[in-house]
Design a protein around this motif. Structure first.
Motif, PDB file in Angstrom:
ATOM      1  N   PHE A  10       0.845  -1.188   0.000  1.00  0.00           N
ATOM      2  CA  PHE A  10       0.000   0.000   0.000  1.00  0.00           C
ATOM      3  C   PHE A  10       0.881   1.238   0.000  1.00  0.00           C
ATOM      4  CE2 PHE A  10      -2.483   3.280   2.140  1.00  0.00           C
ATOM      5  CZ  PHE A  10      -3.618   3.250   1.351  1.00  0.00           C
ATOM      6  N   HIS A  11       0.687   2.113  -0.959  1.00  0.00           N
ATOM      7  CA  HIS A  11       1.503   3.317  -1.084  1.00  0.00           C
ATOM      8  C   HIS A  11       0.623   4.548  -1.060  1.00  0.00           C
ATOM      9  CE1 HIS A  11       4.953   0.872  -2.110  1.00  0.00           C
ATOM     10  NE2 HIS A  11       4.158   0.203  -2.917  1.00  0.00           N
ATOM     11  N   ALA A  12       0.865   5.438  -0.126  1.00  0.00           N
ATOM     12  CA  ALA A  12       0.129   6.699  -0.056  1.00  0.00           C
ATOM     13  C   ALA A  12       0.775   7.704  -0.987  1.00  0.00           C
ATOM     14  CB  ALA A  12       0.136   7.235   1.366  1.00  0.00           C
ATOM     15  N   PRO A  34      -3.523  12.900   1.654  1.00  0.00           N
ATOM     16  CA  PRO A  34      -3.494  11.731   0.765  1.00  0.00           C
ATOM     17  C   PRO A  34      -4.918  11.354   0.382  1.00  0.00           C
ATOM     18  CG  PRO A  34      -2.246  11.316   2.765  1.00  0.00           C
ATOM     19  CD  PRO A  34      -2.959  12.624   2.960  1.00  0.00           C
ATOM     20  N   ARG A  35      -5.120  10.939  -0.849  1.00  0.00           N
ATOM     21  CA  ARG A  35      -6.448  10.531  -1.318  1.00  0.00           C
ATOM     22  C   ARG A  35      -6.355   9.097  -1.815  1.00  0.00           C
ATOM     23  NH1 ARG A  35      -9.725  14.282  -5.301  1.00  0.00           N
ATOM     24  NH2 ARG A  35      -9.652  15.475  -3.379  1.00  0.00           N
ATOM     25  N   HIS A  36      -7.305   8.263  -1.394  1.00  0.00           N
ATOM     26  CA  HIS A  36      -7.319   6.858  -1.766  1.00  0.00           C
ATOM     27  C   HIS A  36      -8.697   6.515  -2.305  1.00  0.00           C
ATOM     28  CE1 HIS A  36      -3.586   6.624   0.438  1.00  0.00           C
ATOM     29  NE2 HIS A  36      -4.202   7.236   1.439  1.00  0.00           N
ATOM     30  N   LEU A  41      -9.239   0.329  -2.641  1.00  0.00           N
ATOM     31  CA  LEU A  41      -9.019  -0.292  -1.335  1.00  0.00           C
ATOM     32  C   LEU A  41      -9.803  -1.592  -1.193  1.00  0.00           C
ATOM     33  CD1 LEU A  41      -9.113   2.795   1.061  1.00  0.00           C
ATOM     34  CD2 LEU A  41      -7.114   1.467   0.377  1.00  0.00           C
TER      35      LEU A  41
END
Length: 71
Positions: A10-12, A34-36, A41
């Motif tokens: 997992f990379h922010a 940070p936006r995911h 996810l």
């Protein structure tokens, strides 16, 4: 391997103002959050587990497209 995803996978992404994808209203040099993508996810499904300080939380996408985070 357990059903938990390898945390190293997992990379922010942290963007600074002026970079592509940064908010236009941010002053130059300001860090944005940070936006995911929730669907990333959940790997296209409806649920994912999120770990914080040894506690596991469940992220769920409802049929109405809303997010629910529970312990």
């Amino acid at each position: 391997m357990s059903r938990h995803q390898d945390p190293r996978a997992f990379h922010a992404v942290i963007r600074t103002a002026g970079e592509p994808g940064a908010a236009a209203a941010d002053p130059p040099g300001a860090l944005t959050r940070p936006r995911h993508a929730a669907r990333v996810l959940t790997r296209g499904g409806r649920e994912a587990e999120i770990e914080l300080d040894g506690m596991i939380y469940n992220l769920r996408i409802t049929r109405q497209g809303k997010l629910i985070l529970t312990k």
